[in-house]
Design a protein around this motif. Structure first.
Motif, short mmCIF file in Angstrom:
data_model
loop_
_atom_site.label_atom_id
_atom_site.label_comp_id
_atom_site.label_asym_id
_atom_site.label_seq_id
_atom_site.Cartn_x
_atom_site.Cartn_y
_atom_site.Cartn_z
N ALA A 66 0.83 -1.21 0.00
CA ALA A 66 0.00 0.00 0.00
C ALA A 66 0.86 1.25 0.00
CB ALA A 66 -0.92 -0.01 1.22
N GLY A 67 2.09 1.10 0.48
CA GLY A 67 2.95 2.27 0.52
C GLY A 67 3.69 2.54 -0.77
N LEU A 68 3.56 1.62 -1.78
CA LEU A 68 4.26 1.84 -3.04
C LEU A 68 3.60 2.96 -3.82
CD1 LEU A 68 4.89 -1.83 -4.23
CD2 LEU A 68 6.55 -0.25 -3.24
N PRO A 69 4.40 3.66 -4.62
CA PRO A 69 3.80 4.70 -5.47
C PRO A 69 2.87 4.09 -6.50
CG PRO A 69 6.18 4.99 -5.26
CD PRO A 69 5.86 3.66 -4.67
N LEU A 70 1.95 4.89 -6.99
CA LEU A 70 0.98 4.43 -7.96
C LEU A 70 1.64 3.98 -9.26
CD1 LEU A 70 -1.97 4.05 -8.74
CD2 LEU A 70 -2.02 6.43 -9.49
N ALA A 71 2.72 4.66 -9.67
CA ALA A 71 3.41 4.29 -10.91
C ALA A 71 4.01 2.90 -10.81
CB ALA A 71 4.50 5.31 -11.22
N VAL A 72 4.58 2.59 -9.63
CA VAL A 72 5.16 1.26 -9.45
C VAL A 72 4.09 0.19 -9.50
CG1 VAL A 72 6.50 -0.19 -7.90
CG2 VAL A 72 7.08 2.22 -8.14
N LYS A 73 2.95 0.47 -8.88
CA LYS A 73 1.84 -0.49 -8.92
C LYS A 73 1.38 -0.73 -10.36
CE LYS A 73 0.02 0.84 -4.38
NZ LYS A 73 -1.14 1.38 -3.67
N ALA A 74 1.34 0.32 -11.14
CA ALA A 74 0.92 0.18 -12.53
C ALA A 74 1.90 -0.67 -13.32
CB ALA A 74 0.78 1.56 -13.17
N VAL A 75 3.21 -0.48 -13.08
CA VAL A 75 4.23 -1.27 -13.78
C VAL A 75 4.11 -2.74 -13.41
CG1 VAL A 75 6.69 -1.69 -14.01
CG2 VAL A 75 5.82 0.65 -14.05
N VAL A 76 3.92 -3.04 -12.13
CA VAL A 76 3.77 -4.43 -11.69
C VAL A 76 2.56 -5.06 -12.34
CG1 VAL A 76 3.36 -5.91 -9.70
CG2 VAL A 76 4.99 -4.03 -9.54
N GLY A 77 1.46 -4.33 -12.41
CA GLY A 77 0.26 -4.86 -13.04
C GLY A 77 0.45 -5.13 -14.51
N LEU A 78 1.15 -4.22 -15.20
CA LEU A 78 1.40 -4.42 -16.63
C LEU A 78 2.29 -5.63 -16.88
CD1 LEU A 78 1.87 -0.73 -17.84
CD2 LEU A 78 -0.07 -2.24 -18.28
N VAL A 79 3.31 -5.79 -16.03
CA VAL A 79 4.21 -6.95 -16.18
C VAL A 79 3.44 -8.25 -16.00
CG1 VAL A 79 6.18 -8.15 -15.18
CG2 VAL A 79 6.29 -5.69 -15.57
N ALA A 80 2.59 -8.31 -14.99
CA ALA A 80 1.80 -9.52 -14.77
C ALA A 80 0.86 -9.78 -15.94
CB ALA A 80 1.01 -9.38 -13.47
N LEU A 81 0.23 -8.73 -16.44
CA LEU A 81 -0.67 -8.89 -17.58
C LEU A 81 0.08 -9.36 -18.82
CD1 LEU A 81 -3.54 -8.54 -18.66
CD2 LEU A 81 -2.96 -6.16 -19.22
N ALA A 82 1.28 -8.80 -19.04
CA ALA A 82 2.08 -9.21 -20.20
C ALA A 82 2.51 -10.67 -20.08
CB ALA A 82 3.31 -8.32 -20.33
N ALA A 83 2.83 -11.12 -18.87
CA ALA A 83 3.23 -12.52 -18.67
C ALA A 83 2.08 -13.46 -19.01
CB ALA A 83 3.69 -12.73 -17.23
N PHE A 84 0.87 -13.13 -18.55
CA PHE A 84 -0.28 -13.97 -18.88
C PHE A 84 -0.58 -13.94 -20.37
CE2 PHE A 84 -1.31 -13.57 -14.31
CZ PHE A 84 -1.51 -14.91 -14.03
N ALA A 85 -0.43 -12.77 -20.99
CA ALA A 85 -0.67 -12.67 -22.43
C ALA A 85 0.34 -13.50 -23.22
CB ALA A 85 -0.62 -11.21 -22.87
N ALA A 86 1.63 -13.42 -22.81
CA ALA A 86 2.66 -14.21 -23.49
C ALA A 86 2.41 -15.71 -23.32
CB ALA A 86 4.04 -13.84 -22.95
#
Length: 403
Positions: A66-86
């Motif tokens: 919860a203490g992470l910046p919003l930008a970092v959370k967005a990057v983590v979400g994109l990476v997870a989404l890209a992994a599932f897509a790949a």
């Protein structure tokens, strides 16, 4: 008598009296509640729970995230989404490769399914566009005339699909492709040599054949060479040369009509005539043989009457050379007794007479031709003899698969 001690003029103060002097009087009554903590509402009191000694508990991890910046959370979400897509894209590729392999196996009537490898990333985007960057197909053990091709590998480029999704591919157009064909020496040894003839590479365009060939119950030592060349746009031709069958140390057979071809005594056997009187007399007793050798009749009569004259005649270098040039095949039918006296089986010579150059060359031929496609064109680009076999580069264009 000792003098008694006198008391000090200033005696020490009494500690109890000093404590009494500090007394400020009686304590005022103080309510007990002032000494106790304030009571909290019983309903608001948290339920007791055992302490969590685990390192980095859930609450702690949750608080950290919860203490992470919003930008970092967005990057983590994109990476997870890209992994599932790949992962989904790779699954779709594997499924498409499996379907394509089964389809090719059925349509080409292959013994085993080929290997199919679809290139480019992502695959689903290519499928939606109905265009694949590349498709590599490897087919093992393809029948081609009298031999089997160990491996046929081709890569198609810019393939256009006729499809309505992943599960409904009706066909494909291949504007261009390239690949290679391998004709292994191991397969040649098994299919043509029947484990008796071994093929090996010799230079860039030659193949050497060595082994034995059964003829009339005799295992004759075989030697031959094949020159590999391209024939037309889709064929491989072999020119067999240097064919030779050795009958022990006695004679050598080379199929053909020229003077150097046919069945001839070896230098060792020709030289041995000087030491074997019986064989020399049997050979010189046939007028046709004497005429072909060019020996004067008077010399022959003297040699047959005198063993000394015979040894002198047969031991001369000129007679040895003449005996080597003599084609025994021509004499096999008319003079079987002479050949038998030389140690040659007349039945063997009878079969050798039918083992002509074309017949023997056909047994060793490595030629094959690629099938002609219904649409488009396929042509051979280069032929090269390598250590493991004959490799042919090919190319093509305008092919249609399925549909």
């Amino acid at each position: 008598m000792r003098t008694p001690h006198h008391l000090d003029a200033h005696p020490r103060p009494n500690p109890y009296e000093e404590l009494a002097a500090l007394d400020d009087g009686p304590l005022e009554e103080t309510p007990l509640e002032e000494f106790l903590p304030e009571e909290r509402d019983a309903g608001a009191e948290d339920a007791w729970a055992p302490p969590d000694h685990r390192r980095g508990g859930k609450r702690r991890r949750k608080n950290r995230f919860a203490g992470l910046p919003l930008a970092v959370k967005a990057v983590v979400g994109l990476v997870a989404l890209a992994a599932f897509a790949a992962l989904g894209d790779r699954w779709a590729v594997l499924y498409a490769e499996h379907r394509a392999a089964d389809t090719l196996k059925d349509r080409l009537d292959l013994a085993a399914a080929p290997e199919v490898e679809i290139g480019g990333f992502p695959f689903l985007t290519q499928l939606a566009d109905k265009r694949l960057e590349s498709v590599k197909v490897t087919v093992p053990d393809v029948a081609a005339d009298r031999v089997s091709l160990a491996k046929v590998s081709a890569t198609a480029h810019d393939v256009t699909l006729d499809a309505d999704g992943l599960t409904s591919v009706r066909g494909a157009d291949v504007p261009r492709f390239d690949g290679d064909v391998l004709l292994s020496f191991g397969d040649l040894n098994r299919e043509l040599g029947a484990s008796q003839v071994t093929f090996t590479g010799e230079g860039r365009d030659r193949v050497r054949a060595r082994g034995t060939l059964p003829v009339a119950g005799h295992d004759l030592k075989l030697r031959a060479e094949a020159r590999i060349r391209r024939q037309g746009q889709r064929g491989i031709a072999t020119e067999i040369g240097g064919m030779r069958l050795d009958i022990g140390d006695l004679a050598t057979y080379r199929p053909g009509k020229r003077a150097s071809e046919g069945l001839h005594l070896t230098p060792k056997a020709s030289a041995g005539l000087a030491r074997e009187t019986r064989k020399a007399k049997a050979l010189l007793s046939v007028p046709a043989i004497v005429q072909r050798m060019g020996v004067p009749e008077a010399t022959v009569r003297q040699a047959l009457a005198d063993d000394g004259e015979l040894a002198e005649l047969t031991g001369s270098p000129r007679f040895v050379r003449q005996a080597e040039r003599l084609n025994l095949i021509d004499l096999a039918l008319d003079n079987p007794q002479v050949l038998r006296s030389l140690g040659l089986d007349p039945d063997l010579l009878g079969e050798l007479s039918g083992l002509t150059r074309p017949v023997l060359a056909d047994r060793l031929a490595l030629a094959f031709e690629l099938p002609k496609p219904e649409q488009g064109s396929v042509q051979l680009e280069d032929v090269r003899v390598e250590e493991d076999g004959i490799r042919v580069r090919l190319s093509g264009s305008g092919l249609r698969v399925g549909g």
